[in-house]
Design an enzyme around this catalytic site. Structure first.
Site, PDB file in Angstrom:
ATOM      1  N   SER A  74      91.332  33.969  26.857  1.00  0.00           N
ATOM      2  CA  SER A  74      91.652  34.992  28.170  1.00  0.00           C
ATOM      3  C   SER A  74      92.764  36.383  28.102  1.00  0.00           C
ATOM      4  O   SER A  74      93.675  36.318  27.076  1.00  0.00           O
ATOM      5  CB  SER A  74      90.847  34.717  29.205  1.00  0.00           C
ATOM      6  OG  SER A  74      90.053  35.567  29.688  1.00  0.00           O
ATOM      7  N   HIS A  79     100.909  41.662  38.215  1.00  0.00           N
ATOM      8  CA  HIS A  79     101.553  42.836  38.620  1.00  0.00           C
ATOM      9  C   HIS A  79     102.322  42.811  39.848  1.00  0.00           C
ATOM     10  O   HIS A  79     102.373  42.731  40.760  1.00  0.00           O
ATOM     11  CB  HIS A  79     100.264  43.569  38.652  1.00  0.00           C
ATOM     12  CG  HIS A  79      99.447  44.196  37.599  1.00  0.00           C
ATOM     13  ND1 HIS A  79      99.416  44.759  36.615  1.00  0.00           N
ATOM     14  CD2 HIS A  79      97.993  42.864  37.656  1.00  0.00           C
ATOM     15  CE1 HIS A  79      98.404  44.393  36.226  1.00  0.00           C
ATOM     16  NE2 HIS A  79      97.247  43.704  36.280  1.00  0.00           N
ATOM     17  N   CYS A  94      88.606  30.574  29.702  1.00  0.00           N
ATOM     18  CA  CYS A  94      87.131  30.474  29.398  1.00  0.00           C
ATOM     19  C   CYS A  94      87.473  29.017  28.378  1.00  0.00           C
ATOM     20  O   CYS A  94      86.279  28.803  27.623  1.00  0.00           O
ATOM     21  CB  CYS A  94      86.173  31.551  28.230  1.00  0.00           C
ATOM     22  SG  CYS A  94      87.066  32.371  27.702  1.00  0.00           S
TER      23      CYS A  94
END
Length: 126
Positions: A74, A79, A94
């Site tokens: 995934s 940020h 996943c």
């Protein structure tokens, strides 16, 4: 003729995410170091790195860096908002054999926030 049963593998989704407060401003502006941290976090978590992209944004309170690693399982994203000494971290997998919490813990250890939150969501198909 004999019927064969199909066994479906469930989707295993584990999402670890959080907010980091009180991180050194210069570290939150260091795009290359943040990239290295994300790459190492993927390895520690037993994720298979596909690609890493990063962007450096300039402009007052919107200045910061975003690093996003696409992994086979995934993604990992950081940020930053250096003016606020703040970062968000998102690790989603996943993959049954990967450990998103290990990646999150490594990122926290490298960014060394004064405090942080961590959240977990089971996003598996049941």
């Amino acid at each position: 003729m004999q019927a064969t049963a199909q066994v479906q593998t469930p989707v295993v989704g584990r999402h670890v995410y959080g907010e980091l407060y009180g991180v050194d401003e210069s570290l939150l502006k260091d795009e290359e170091r943040l990239r290295r941290i994300v790459i190492e976090a993927a390895h520690i978590a037993n994720m298979h790195l596909v690609e890493v992209n990063s962007w450096k944004f300039k402009g007052g309170d919107k200045e910061g860096v975003s690093v996003i690693a696409l992994v086979l399982e995934s993604h990992i994203a950081i940020h930053t908002w250096p003016v606020y000494n703040f970062a968000t971290v998102d690790v989603y997998t996943c993959g049954e054999h990967s450990d998103p919490m290990a990646a999150f813990r490594y990122i926290v250890s490298q960014l060394n926030p004064k405090r942080f939150t961590v959240n977990y969501s089971d996003r598996s198909y049941k």
